[in-house]
Motif scaffolding. Structure first.
Motif, PDB file in Angstrom:
ATOM      1  N   ARG A  54       0.835  -1.203   0.000  1.00 30.94           N
ATOM      2  CA  ARG A  54       0.000   0.000   0.000  1.00 30.94           C
ATOM      3  C   ARG A  54       0.868   1.250   0.000  1.00 30.94           C
ATOM      4  N   GLY A  55       1.938   1.191   0.824  1.00 30.10           N
ATOM      5  CA  GLY A  55       2.817   2.357   0.863  1.00 30.10           C
ATOM      6  C   GLY A  55       3.497   2.598  -0.475  1.00 30.10           C
ATOM      7  N   ARG A  56       3.908   1.545  -1.118  1.00 29.00           N
ATOM      8  CA  ARG A  56       4.586   1.717  -2.399  1.00 29.00           C
ATOM      9  C   ARG A  56       3.614   2.186  -3.475  1.00 29.00           C
ATOM     10  N   HIS A 144      19.616   7.133  -0.368  1.00 25.90           N
ATOM     11  CA  HIS A 144      18.186   6.899  -0.504  1.00 25.90           C
ATOM     12  C   HIS A 144      17.949   5.439  -0.154  1.00 25.90           C
ATOM     13  N   ASN A 145      17.348   5.187   0.985  1.00 27.81           N
ATOM     14  CA  ASN A 145      17.047   3.819   1.397  1.00 27.81           C
ATOM     15  C   ASN A 145      15.855   3.283   0.611  1.00 27.81           C
ATOM     16  N   PRO A 149      10.739   7.751   0.814  1.00 29.24           N
ATOM     17  CA  PRO A 149      10.461   8.918  -0.025  1.00 29.24           C
ATOM     18  C   PRO A 149      11.547   9.993   0.074  1.00 29.24           C
ATOM     19  N   SER A 150      12.560   9.753   0.874  1.00 34.57           N
ATOM     20  CA  SER A 150      13.624  10.738   1.092  1.00 34.57           C
ATOM     21  C   SER A 150      14.818  10.411   0.201  1.00 34.57           C
ATOM     22  N   PHE A 151      15.185  11.346  -0.655  1.00 34.47           N
ATOM     23  CA  PHE A 151      16.242  11.118  -1.631  1.00 34.47           C
ATOM     24  C   PHE A 151      17.459  12.007  -1.361  1.00 34.47           C
TER      25      PHE A 151
END
Length: 607
Positions: A54-56, A144-145, A149-151
């Motif tokens: 769902r998150g993806r 970026h893991n 959403p953090s790049f």
């Protein structure tokens, strides 16, 4: 799709926006990379490394490699979608690596990252030269893991630690579990606050290189395709993993004999470089004429930090000094600072850099008063400001001879100039000349380059500068370097023309400060005449410690009572012997191999 039209060779660090994300789920937040403060992310990766389905699903199409693999029928389709292989010079992964990186496991590994910054390759030097020009830098791991959403945000950058690859190569290391997928290295300039990322779009250092993973028009390093996923070692902006065989001459001194011509004559070439701002003039011989007697010997030179036309093709330097001599009067010279401006000019066609004389003048002390003691050392004055103080100028004609300089390459860093002045009437006495904070991450005594000092004590009287060169008999280390400072002045042993010298230890103390201590002083002549003490005009040409038959350092180690005699090392101006009341020196922003040299300044053979 990516059209490959972005084949430019410049990636700009001066106003760079966040481009280290990627088209397939990355984002460009448009924030100015020169103003955002960097902070260290102290949180371990404790949540699941793979987000829920769902998150993806909330992310854009192809937001993760795992999702891309699931929807693509084949690697061929993936390559077509990303625009790979459409034009020549496109990205090709390193042999054995996939076009698409596999997703990480559920457990973040502990990875040791090692970063070389010494042997910057030509592309990095060419396109990021201005980033390295001024100031030291701090290295960071950006990442970026997977599923995040953090790049590659600077706020989440992890600062690396200093690491010794060898005695002369300083690099950086970090062991962490905080990265599990895409990553790269970034540098923050501690003086300008600007950031330089090696990863990003086609103008980044790593663009199209085979050790990267390509996502659309973005090129990043990826942990899951590394051969050794727990020990990673790279050169910044490169696929190389070592600086072995790298040659450095950025702090190797070179001397050029002869009278410096008037501008715009460019016949005195002193080296080659892509950037005139990376030429550092360390000293010159000051000369006068029958009317304007310099009486200086070798003089200090400072970069004109207020020169408005400074560029990669033009820089202005000012030679300066105070002597007892003024016209034909041997007592009024102390009322003025003699100054000569020189331009260092670069030819864009050949990269030759030449030096020429622009103009000369004297700055007269207000009221015509004479300087005294340590105040007669021009290295403690704001020379660019005095050069522009037209209300107190006098037109006097002086010349420059035989510049001694270093010539670095674009992509190197130019050093900062400092002057230490002992308090009041005191002289050098094991003083802190640089704090641990000023030294930064890499604490190494060899980064400090002594240029000159004021020769105080009753042996000289604080007039004319001492000139410095390394002690050639002692190998410098990261903790200590020895210097010998000398001045051609007055009579030597047995009333022969002489040189007065002081040996100074520069070392790292227990708190990582840099201290300087005068150990011993000597007076010598070596039984040869290199200076006519009865001819002020001849003094201008012959009173040069770099024109003696042997170097300052070699002179120190000559033996015989008629050659060298010991002097005391006083701690006050009125004391007996010789010591430095002030020191002028450079601080190299980073440690490089040529700073470990202890060879004397090349000897000049004549003008």
């Amino acid at each position: 799709t990516h059209t490959e039209r972005e084949r430019e060779t410049s990636f700009v660090a001066t106003s760079m926006t966040t481009t280290a994300g990627r088209a397939t789920g990355g984002r460009d937040d448009g924030k100015d990379m020169t103003t955002m403060a960097a902070t260290t992310d102290e949180e371990e990766v404790t949540r699941p490394l793979l987000t829920s389905r769902r998150g993806r699903a909330k992310r854009p199409l192809m937001a993760g490699v795992g999702f891309a693999v699931a929807v693509m029928a084949s690697v061929t389709v993936a390559a077509r979608r990303m625009g790979l292989g459409k034009v020549p010079h496109t990205w090709k992964p390193k042999h054995g690596r996939p076009l698409l990186a596999p997703r990480p496991t559920n457990t973040a590994p502990s990875v040791t990252y090692k970063l070389h910054t010494l042997c910057r390759d030509e592309r990095v030097r060419t396109v990021a030269g201005d980033f390295f020009l001024d100031g030291a830098f701090e290295p960071y791991l950006v990442r970026h893991n997977y599923g995040s959403p953090s790049f590659f945000k600077k706020e989440e950058a992890i600062k690396m630690n200093s690491y010794d690859f060898s005695d002369v190569e300083k690099g950086y290391s970090l062991t962490t579990r905080k990265a599990n997928f895409e990553y790269g290295f970034a540098l923050k300039n501690t003086k300008t606050g600007k950031w330089l990322y090696e990863i990003g779009k086609s103008h980044s250092a790593l663009a199209k290189l085979p050790c990267t993973q390509r996502y659309g028009k973005y090129f990043n390093r990826v942990l899951t395709v590394e051969g050794d996923k727990t020990n990673i070692e790279y050169v910044f902006g490169s696929c190389s993993s070592t600086c072995e065989g790298y040659m450095d001459a950025s702090y190797t001194t070179r001397a050029t004999s002869g009278l410096i011509p008037n501008c715009p004559d460019s016949s005195m070439v002193i080296g080659q470089t892509e950037d005139a701002r990376l030429v550092t003039i360390r000293s010159m011989q000051m000369g006068g004429d029958a009317t304007y007697k310099a009486g200086m010997g070798r003089a200090l030179v400072s970069r004109d930090t207020q020169y408005e036309n400074e560029s990669e093709n033009e820089v202005q330097w000012i030679m300066h000094g105070i002597t007892p001599y003024w016209h034909n009067d041997g007592s009024k010279g102390k009322k003025e600072v003699k100054m000569v401006a020189f331009k260092v000019l670069r030819s864009p066609a050949t990269n030759n850099v030449a030096i020429c004389k622009a103009s000369s003048k004297a700055w007269i002390r207000p009221g015509g008063s004479l300087c005294s003691g340590k105040n007669c050392y021009s290295g403690s004055l704001d020379i660019p400001a005095l050069w522009r103080d037209t209300a107190n100028h006098a037109n006097e004609n002086f010349n420059g001879f035989a510049p001694v300089a270093t010539v670095a390459r674009r992509g190197d860093a130019r050093p900062d100039e400092f002057t230490f002045d002992a308090d009041g009437s005191n002289l050098l006495n094991n003083d802190v000349i640089l704090t641990a904070e000023q030294m930064g991450t890499v604490v190494d005594a060899r980064r400090v380059i002594l240029l000159s000092g004021s020769p105080c004590g009753n042996a000289v009287g604080c007039i004319r500068p001492l000139l410095a060169e390394p002690d050639s008999q002692v190998t410098p280390t990261k903790s200590v370097k020895y210097w010998i400072l000398g001045v051609a002045s007055g009579n030597g042993v047995s009333s022969n023309p002489g040189i007065k010298m002081v040996r100074i230890k520069v070392y790292v103390d227990g708190s990582n400060n840099i201290r300087a201590q005068a150990l011993e002083a000597k007076n010598g002549n070596a039984e040869f005449t290199y200076r006519n003490v009865n001819d002020l005009v001849q003094q201008d040409e012959d009173g040069d410690v770099y024109r003696m038959p042997v170097s300052i350092s070699a002179h120190w180690y000559l033996t015989g009572s008629t050659v060298v005699a010991s002097l005391g090392v006083p701690t006050t101006v009125s004391g007996s012997g010789l010591n430095a009341g002030s020191l002028t020196f450079l601080l190299a922003p980073e440690m490089v191999p040529s700073l470990a040299e202890n060879t004397p300044t090349p000897q000049l053979t004549g003008y």
